[in-house]
Design an enzyme around this catalytic site. Structure first.
Site, mmCIF file in Angstrom:
data_model
loop_
_atom_site.group_PDB
_atom_site.id
_atom_site.type_symbol
_atom_site.label_atom_id
_atom_site.label_comp_id
_atom_site.label_asym_id
_atom_site.label_seq_id
_atom_site.Cartn_x
_atom_site.Cartn_y
_atom_site.Cartn_z
ATOM 1 N N HIS A 102 28.566 -38.027 0.033
ATOM 2 C CA HIS A 102 27.991 -36.852 -0.619
ATOM 3 C C HIS A 102 27.468 -35.847 0.408
ATOM 4 O O HIS A 102 26.625 -35.024 0.076
ATOM 5 C CB HIS A 102 26.848 -37.281 -1.548
ATOM 6 C CG HIS A 102 27.321 -38.106 -2.707
ATOM 7 N ND1 HIS A 102 26.670 -39.224 -3.150
ATOM 8 C CD2 HIS A 102 28.409 -37.983 -3.503
ATOM 9 C CE1 HIS A 102 27.333 -39.752 -4.176
ATOM 10 N NE2 HIS A 102 28.381 -39.021 -4.402
ATOM 11 N N LYS A 113 37.677 -41.093 -4.981
ATOM 12 C CA LYS A 113 38.979 -41.501 -5.526
ATOM 13 C C LYS A 113 38.762 -42.242 -6.825
ATOM 14 O O LYS A 113 37.716 -42.877 -7.021
ATOM 15 C CB LYS A 113 39.687 -42.442 -4.536
ATOM 16 C CG LYS A 113 41.192 -42.477 -4.693
ATOM 17 C CD LYS A 113 41.804 -41.233 -4.113
ATOM 18 C CE LYS A 113 43.280 -41.273 -3.948
ATOM 19 N NZ LYS A 113 43.687 -40.272 -2.952
ATOM 20 N N SER A 136 44.275 -27.855 -3.334
ATOM 21 C CA SER A 136 43.317 -28.133 -4.414
ATOM 22 C C SER A 136 42.059 -27.286 -4.217
ATOM 23 O O SER A 136 41.467 -26.786 -5.180
ATOM 24 C CB SER A 136 42.907 -29.608 -4.400
ATOM 25 O OG SER A 136 43.823 -30.385 -5.120
HETATM 26 N N1 GLU Z 1 45.509 -37.370 -4.179
HETATM 27 C C1 GLU Z 1 45.682 -36.429 -3.135
HETATM 28 C C2 GLU Z 1 45.258 -37.030 -1.806
HETATM 29 O O1 GLU Z 1 45.250 -38.227 -1.632
HETATM 30 C C3 GLU Z 1 45.053 -35.088 -3.442
HETATM 31 C C4 GLU Z 1 43.568 -35.048 -3.566
HETATM 32 C C5 GLU Z 1 43.034 -33.719 -4.080
HETATM 33 O O2 GLU Z 1 43.776 -32.758 -4.178
HETATM 34 O O3 GLU Z 1 41.846 -33.692 -4.388
HETATM 35 O O4 GLU Z 1 45.000 -36.330 -0.864
#
Ligand code: GLU
Length: 472
Positions: free
Chosen positions: A64, A106, A363
């Site tokens: 965080h 995740k 993103s």
């Molecule tokens: N799942 C993707 C990664 O492992 C994208 C994560 C995201 O865009 O927040 O990087």
């Protein structure tokens, strides 16, 4: 799974190697290493026959030090808490390396999407989002999921819709998730971003003539013989851009059910069409199909791009890998023991936490777009177009010749959202590689790009804790 250590332990090994080069205290490094919040939960799925299946799910927030936390959600039959923790940790380091101001997280749901109808997957996704919302594990300023293995735009749209329904009137609610369809607040270029980033990473590495010489390769990506493992979103786009924009040759693609091989080079668009029509790349015309898919990774080639899952290159097969460069499109495809063997063979490894960071980079752009409620470039497009045309007119006056309408249309069009996204992505990948390479060249203890990447990330995360004054 690696026989000796878990995925999270593998990540810790890499972290420890890099951490030992830094000057930070054990307390601070421990704070960085461990996962801050682990939410493990179950929820019921009613089945058509009246029975109920209990679904297992997780969301892990690793760090965080910056908010929101960020990272994908995977749907896979074999996934456990250790794996989600490892992937959440990798996200922290990944974001730090490319200067994306997020902590790492995740999520996962333990299902094989192939065994469920779209209606069931929608129900599971909405219920998962509901649980995360109730426990404050999702939100534009809290934790922002994205696609990962087994999920895509469709799932992200359901997540945004569920979260928005539970937060009526919250103007930023669609920024609670990225990787959405364009019509639901997504951004152009996000779908391709991870694969495109892998291509930029490889292209940049191939541009360092001295490194290529040491590997016995010519500088430049053009003509390089590449094997790709995984033909999902990352593998497909990485292969496509390496071929179309890099002029490289994709000589094999390995999928979970088979591999196809063609020394003269596969046409990626045609392979994708074949797969969409037949459900598999198997028996693609003009190529050799083999069922021992892992053996394709061991073929003679210049570059191997593992873009499927973790723990694919282990101490068991590392010795037989012939690639001179490995670009990790997937997260954690190479175990530390395998890496040792490869480094001794002088293989250049471009590590996951840098190589596949293009996804989270775009993103970030999507999140910014959602918070600003305007398509990137919308206000400046026409202004830029006229500025470009004015320059062309001035050049015409100077040279005394007129450009054709075609030339004018090519230059004077003004950048759109995709232009900005791709240029932001390219700049991020190029500048980051140069920094990591420089770190390796100038710091004697940093002997490879992975350690440079972890070192860079740990220093950045440590600094943000230091500046809070918690650690002496
Ligand atoms: N799942 C993707 C990664 O492992 C994208 C994560 C995201 O865009 O927040 O990087």
């Amino acid at each position: 799974m690696n026989n000796h250590t878990s995925f999270f332990e593998n990540v810790l090994r890499y972290v420890d190697r890099a951490a030992s080069i830094t000057k930070y205290s054990k307390g601070l490094l421990d704070q960085i290493k461990h996962c801050n919040s682990v939410y493990s939960f179950e929820f019921p799925l009613p089945l058509p026959d009246g029975k109920v299946e209990v679904i297992k799910a997780w969301r892990v927030e690793h760090s965080h030090h910056k908010l929101p936390t960020k990272g994908g959600i995977r749907y896979a039959p074999i996934v456990d808490e250790d794996e989600v923790k490892a992937l959440a940790a990798l996200m922290t380091y990944k974001c730090a390396i490319v200067d994306v101001p997020f902590g790492g997280a995740k999520g996962a749901i333990q299902i094989d999407p192939k065994n469920y109808t779209p209606e069931q997957i929608e129900r599971i996704t909405r219920r998962y989002t509901h649980e995360l919302t109730k426990k404050n594990f999702i939100g534009p300023g809290v934790d922002v999921p994205a696609p990962d293995y087994g999920t895509g735009e469709r799932e992200m749209a359901w997540i945004a819709d569920t979260y928005s329904a539970m937060n009526p009137g919250v103007i930023d609610s669609i920024a609670c998730v990225t990787g959405k369809p364009i019509s639901q607040g997504g951004i152009r270029g996000r779908r391709e971003a991870t694969g495109r980033g892998v291509f930029y990473a490889l292209r940049e590495a191939c541009m360092v003539a001295e490194d290529m010489k040491q590997l016995g390769l010519e500088p430049g990506i053009a003509g390089k013989r590449i094997i790709v493992q995984g033909f999902g979103n990352v593998g497909y786009h990485a292969a496509k851009f390496c071929q179309e924009e890099g002029d490289a040759r994709i000589i094999a693609i390995a999928e979970y059910d088979c591999a196809i091989i063609k020394e003269e080079g596969l046409d990626i668009e045609k392979v994708a069409r074949h797969r969409n029509e037949n459900g598999s790349i198997s028996n693609y015309p003009g190529a050799r199909t083999i069922t021992d898919t892992m053996s394709a990774l061991e073929m003679e080639c210049d570059v191997l791009i593992p873009a499927a899952l973790e723990n694919q290159i282990t101490e068991e097969n590392a010795n037989r890998i012939k690639a001179r460069i490995i670009v990790e499109g997937a997260n954690g495809p190479t175990t530390p023991a395998a890496e040792q063997i490869l480094l001794e063979k002088n293989v250049l490894i471009i590590p996951d936490i840098y190589a596949n960071a293009g996804g989270v980079t775009v993103s970030y752009f999507e999140w910014l777009k959602n918070l600003s409620h305007v398509r990137i470039g919308r206000m400046g497009k026409r202004y830029e177009q006229f500025a470009e045309l004015r320059q062309m007119r001035m050049i015409e006056n100077l040279i005394g010749k007129q450009f054709t309408d075609e030339d004018l249309a090519k230059v004077g069009r003004g950048p759109d959202e995709l232009d900005f996204v791709n240029s932001g992505l390219e700049d991020t990948m190029v500048v980051t590689y140069q920094r990591l390479h420089e770190l390796k060249q100038t710091t004697p203890q940093i002997t490879d790009i992975r350690i440079a990447a972890f070192y860079d990330a740990i220093v950045k995360v440590a600094r943000s804790y230091e500046e809070l004054g918690i650690f002496p």
